[in-house]
Design a protein around this motif. Structure first.
Motif, PDB file in Angstrom:
ATOM      1  N   ILE A  66       1.273  -6.181  -8.131  1.00  0.00           N
ATOM      2  CA  ILE A  66       1.592  -5.084  -7.287  1.00  0.00           C
ATOM      3  C   ILE A  66       0.277  -4.347  -6.434  1.00  0.00           C
ATOM      4  CG2 ILE A  66       2.966  -3.138  -6.859  1.00  0.00           C
ATOM      5  CD1 ILE A  66       4.947  -4.142  -9.109  1.00  0.00           C
ATOM      6  N   ALA A  67      -0.304  -3.808  -7.289  1.00  0.00           N
ATOM      7  CA  ALA A  67      -1.698  -3.172  -7.043  1.00  0.00           C
ATOM      8  C   ALA A  67      -2.435  -3.935  -5.975  1.00  0.00           C
ATOM      9  CB  ALA A  67      -2.644  -2.594  -8.307  1.00  0.00           C
ATOM     10  N   LEU A  68      -2.762  -5.163  -6.382  1.00  0.00           N
ATOM     11  CA  LEU A  68      -3.360  -6.278  -5.429  1.00  0.00           C
ATOM     12  C   LEU A  68      -2.642  -6.482  -4.168  1.00  0.00           C
ATOM     13  CD1 LEU A  68      -5.703  -8.153  -4.995  1.00  0.00           C
ATOM     14  CD2 LEU A  68      -4.253  -9.941  -6.017  1.00  0.00           C
ATOM     15  N   ALA A  69      -1.408  -6.356  -4.124  1.00  0.00           N
ATOM     16  CA  ALA A  69      -0.485  -6.778  -2.867  1.00  0.00           C
ATOM     17  C   ALA A  69      -0.736  -5.273  -1.957  1.00  0.00           C
ATOM     18  CB  ALA A  69       0.709  -7.032  -3.188  1.00  0.00           C
ATOM     19  N   ILE A  70      -0.666  -4.153  -2.645  1.00  0.00           N
ATOM     20  CA  ILE A  70      -0.968  -3.003  -1.876  1.00  0.00           C
ATOM     21  C   ILE A  70      -2.248  -2.898  -1.173  1.00  0.00           C
ATOM     22  CG2 ILE A  70      -0.842  -0.766  -2.087  1.00  0.00           C
ATOM     23  CD1 ILE A  70       1.294  -0.665  -4.108  1.00  0.00           C
ATOM     24  N   ALA A  71      -3.171  -3.409  -2.112  1.00  0.00           N
ATOM     25  CA  ALA A  71      -4.524  -3.262  -1.466  1.00  0.00           C
ATOM     26  C   ALA A  71      -4.671  -4.210  -0.454  1.00  0.00           C
ATOM     27  CB  ALA A  71      -5.676  -3.649  -2.685  1.00  0.00           C
ATOM     28  N   CYS A  72      -4.321  -5.319  -0.618  1.00  0.00           N
ATOM     29  CA  CYS A  72      -4.391  -6.374   0.742  1.00  0.00           C
ATOM     30  C   CYS A  72      -3.383  -5.810   2.076  1.00  0.00           C
ATOM     31  CB  CYS A  72      -3.722  -7.762   0.198  1.00  0.00           C
ATOM     32  SG  CYS A  72      -4.630  -8.645  -0.990  1.00  0.00           S
ATOM     33  N   ALA A  73      -2.455  -5.318   1.534  1.00  0.00           N
ATOM     34  CA  ALA A  73      -1.851  -4.766   2.849  1.00  0.00           C
ATOM     35  C   ALA A  73      -2.489  -3.517   3.664  1.00  0.00           C
ATOM     36  CB  ALA A  73      -0.310  -4.129   2.528  1.00  0.00           C
ATOM     37  N   ILE A  74      -2.901  -2.595   2.682  1.00  0.00           N
ATOM     38  CA  ILE A  74      -3.945  -1.578   3.362  1.00  0.00           C
ATOM     39  C   ILE A  74      -5.279  -1.983   4.000  1.00  0.00           C
ATOM     40  CG2 ILE A  74      -5.281   0.402   2.807  1.00  0.00           C
ATOM     41  CD1 ILE A  74      -3.202   1.085   0.189  1.00  0.00           C
ATOM     42  N   GLY A  75      -5.818  -3.083   3.289  1.00  0.00           N
ATOM     43  CA  GLY A  75      -7.116  -3.743   3.927  1.00  0.00           C
ATOM     44  C   GLY A  75      -6.561  -4.350   5.232  1.00  0.00           C
ATOM     45  N   ALA A  76      -5.514  -4.892   5.476  1.00  0.00           N
ATOM     46  CA  ALA A  76      -5.072  -5.731   6.628  1.00  0.00           C
ATOM     47  C   ALA A  76      -4.794  -4.732   7.650  1.00  0.00           C
ATOM     48  CB  ALA A  76      -3.843  -6.790   6.353  1.00  0.00           C
ATOM     49  N   ASN A  77      -4.010  -3.604   7.150  1.00  0.00           N
ATOM     50  CA  ASN A  77      -3.812  -2.601   8.231  1.00  0.00           C
ATOM     51  C   ASN A  77      -5.031  -1.922   8.908  1.00  0.00           C
ATOM     52  OD1 ASN A  77      -2.149  -0.875   9.603  1.00  0.00           O
ATOM     53  ND2 ASN A  77      -1.462   0.598   7.990  1.00  0.00           N
ATOM     54  N   LYS A  78      -5.852  -1.616   8.021  1.00  0.00           N
ATOM     55  CA  LYS A  78      -7.053  -0.988   8.562  1.00  0.00           C
ATOM     56  C   LYS A  78      -8.070  -1.915   9.298  1.00  0.00           C
ATOM     57  CE  LYS A  78      -8.160   2.199   4.636  1.00  0.00           C
ATOM     58  NZ  LYS A  78      -9.450   2.521   3.579  1.00  0.00           N
ATOM     59  N   ARG A  79      -7.986  -3.177   9.276  1.00  0.00           N
ATOM     60  CA  ARG A  79      -8.734  -4.049  10.087  1.00  0.00           C
ATOM     61  C   ARG A  79      -7.734  -4.176  11.453  1.00  0.00           C
ATOM     62  NH1 ARG A  79      -8.521  -9.195   7.271  1.00  0.00           N
ATOM     63  NH2 ARG A  79      -8.176  -8.060   5.370  1.00  0.00           N
ATOM     64  N   ASN A  80      -6.523  -4.137  11.572  1.00  0.00           N
ATOM     65  CA  ASN A  80      -5.845  -4.088  12.609  1.00  0.00           C
ATOM     66  C   ASN A  80      -5.951  -2.785  13.303  1.00  0.00           C
ATOM     67  OD1 ASN A  80      -4.625  -6.599  12.214  1.00  0.00           O
ATOM     68  ND2 ASN A  80      -2.999  -5.908  11.281  1.00  0.00           N
ATOM     69  N   ILE A  81      -6.363  -1.738  12.832  1.00  0.00           N
ATOM     70  CA  ILE A  81      -6.508  -0.552  13.343  1.00  0.00           C
ATOM     71  C   ILE A  81      -7.626  -0.376  14.219  1.00  0.00           C
ATOM     72  CG2 ILE A  81      -6.769   1.940  13.148  1.00  0.00           C
ATOM     73  CD1 ILE A  81      -4.601   2.014  10.975  1.00  0.00           C
ATOM     74  N   ASN A  82      -8.619  -0.766  13.662  1.00  0.00           N
ATOM     75  CA  ASN A  82     -10.078  -0.730  14.174  1.00  0.00           C
ATOM     76  C   ASN A  82     -10.444  -1.670  15.293  1.00  0.00           C
ATOM     77  OD1 ASN A  82     -10.791   1.411  12.337  1.00  0.00           O
ATOM     78  ND2 ASN A  82     -11.719   0.094  10.792  1.00  0.00           N
TER      79      ASN A  82
END
Length: 82
Positions: A66-82
């Motif tokens: 679950i922690a890995l899935a959350i970290a991947c989602a946060i990383g993907a979201n940060k890449r989309n914002i920048n």
């Protein structure tokens, strides 16, 4: 007025054709059901019995996944914002 009569004639011919086709299809389906039931009396299908096994669900700890899935989602979201 003549165009309207031709239109109604074509409509009646078309709807009659569809109606007759549906009636023939219903009779064909009923006939095939009767034929299949007769064939099934002489050549029945083998019914395989399935074993019922009780599966005990283990209480596994999925926190790392679950922690890995959350970290991947946060990383993907940060890449989309920048």
């Amino acid at each position: 007025m003549e165009t309207l009569n031709v239109g109604f004639t074509l409509m009646i011919i078309g709807m009659s054709t569809v109606f007759v086709f549906l009636i023939i299809m219903i009779f064909a389906m009923n006939l095939s059901a009767k034929v299949i039931s007769i064939i099934n009396k002489y050549f029945p299908e083998d019914i395989s019995e399935t074993k019922k096994t009780s599966k005990i669900q283990k209480n596994t700890n999925n926190d790392a996944e679950i922690a890995l899935a959350i970290a991947c989602a946060i990383g993907a979201n940060k890449r989309n914002i920048n």
